[in-house]
Design a protein around this motif. Structure first.
Motif, PDB file in Angstrom:
ATOM      1  N   SER A   1     -12.710  -4.715  -7.054  1.00  0.00           N
ATOM      2  CA  SER A   1     -11.855  -3.585  -6.676  1.00  0.00           C
ATOM      3  C   SER A   1     -12.680  -2.305  -6.733  1.00  0.00           C
TER       4      SER A   1
ATOM      5  N   SER B   1      -8.330  -4.779  -4.938  1.00  0.00           N
ATOM      6  CA  SER B   1      -7.426  -3.652  -4.679  1.00  0.00           C
ATOM      7  C   SER B   1      -8.205  -2.352  -4.819  1.00  0.00           C
TER       8      SER B   1
ATOM      9  N   LEU C   1      -6.378  -5.075 -11.458  1.00  0.00           N
ATOM     10  CA  LEU C   1      -6.576  -4.858 -10.024  1.00  0.00           C
ATOM     11  C   LEU C   1      -7.508  -5.931  -9.496  1.00  0.00           C
TER      12      LEU C   1
ATOM     13  N   ASN D   1       0.817  -1.203   0.000  1.00  0.00           N
ATOM     14  CA  ASN D   1       0.000   0.000   0.000  1.00  0.00           C
ATOM     15  C   ASN D   1       0.856   1.261   0.000  1.00  0.00           C
TER      16      ASN D   1
ATOM     17  N   ASN E   1      -6.728   3.076  -5.324  1.00  0.00           N
ATOM     18  CA  ASN E   1      -5.553   3.405  -6.135  1.00  0.00           C
ATOM     19  C   ASN E   1      -5.898   4.551  -7.084  1.00  0.00           C
TER      20      ASN E   1
ATOM     21  N   PHE F   1      -2.036  -5.773  -9.459  1.00  0.00           N
ATOM     22  CA  PHE F   1      -2.208  -5.451  -8.043  1.00  0.00           C
ATOM     23  C   PHE F   1      -3.116  -6.497  -7.410  1.00  0.00           C
ATOM     24  N   TYR F   2      -2.641  -7.138  -6.362  1.00  0.00           N
ATOM     25  CA  TYR F   2      -3.479  -8.080  -5.620  1.00  0.00           C
ATOM     26  C   TYR F   2      -3.570  -7.614  -4.169  1.00  0.00           C
ATOM     27  N   SER F   3      -4.772  -7.307  -3.737  1.00  0.00           N
ATOM     28  CA  SER F   3      -5.025  -6.912  -2.354  1.00  0.00           C
ATOM     29  C   SER F   3      -4.080  -5.792  -1.895  1.00  0.00           C
ATOM     30  N   SER F   4      -3.950  -4.790  -2.742  1.00  0.00           N
ATOM     31  CA  SER F   4      -3.062  -3.654  -2.470  1.00  0.00           C
ATOM     32  C   SER F   4      -3.789  -2.360  -2.804  1.00  0.00           C
ATOM     33  N   GLY F   5      -3.669  -1.366  -1.941  1.00  0.00           N
ATOM     34  CA  GLY F   5      -4.446  -0.152  -2.130  1.00  0.00           C
ATOM     35  C   GLY F   5      -3.689   1.128  -1.858  1.00  0.00           C
TER      36      GLY F   5
END
Length: 181
Positions: free
Chosen positions: A121, A94, A91, A49, A97, A68-72
């Protein structure tokens, strides 16, 4: 690793990813090139993140340019995703972003050539990006995605699929105002 700077690197011909962040936050990636990798050019995975990606190029990767996997809450500006197989920007779970002034062009796999693919997402923001000539769709939104915003972007469908603009396969609201088609 968190709070690092990665600048002017080339990652190519790797068996999986070019540049990957796992549970890594607060990093800045600038002027990097990731090409010809068997999966993804840039991969932000599980709670990666609050990173900044600026002026990076991801090209000719077999699957995705930027995944993007489980990222914000990441910020992407002036990046290029070109000639990747399945996805330009993918995404998956996620949210939050922001994408400004990026180029996403020619995701070229005939079955999975998507420009921007959002799977479950939400609350992502895309402004003043160029998303063009991706074989399947320029934007594809499915799963539990919602409240994503696309404003002032330039969209151009592919020559092989003139109906390849935007596909929304869920029942929530999205903001698609002031785009150029």
């Amino acid at each position: 690793a968190s709070n690092n700077t990665l600048t002017n690197n080339t990652a190519s011909n790797n068996s999986q990813f070019g540049i990957a962040l796992w549970s890594a936050s607060g990093n800045t990636l600038t002027n990097n090139i990731s090409a010809n990798n068997t999966q993804y050019g840039f991969y932000l995975q599980t709670s990666s993140n609050n990173n900044i990606l600026n002026n990076n190029t991801s090209s000719n990767n077999s699957q995705a340019g930027f995944y993007f996997y489980s990222s914000g809450n990441n910020l992407l500006t002036n990046n290029t995703s070109l000639n990747n197989g399945y996805y330009g920007f993918y995404l998956d779970i996620s949210s939050g972003n922001k994408f400004y002034y990026n180029l996403c062009s020619n995701s070229n796999n005939s079955a999975l050539g998507y420009g921007v693919y959002l799977l479950s997402s939400s609350n992502n923001y895309f402004s003043q990006n160029t998303i063009d000539s991706n074989v399947r769709h320029q934007v594809y939104i499915v799963g539990a995605s919602g409240n994503d915003t696309f404003t002032k972007n330039n969209f151009k469908t592919s020559a092989t699929n003139p109906d390849s603009g935007v596909f929304i396969g869920c029942d929530t609201s999205f903001d698609f105002r002031y785009n150029y088609w």
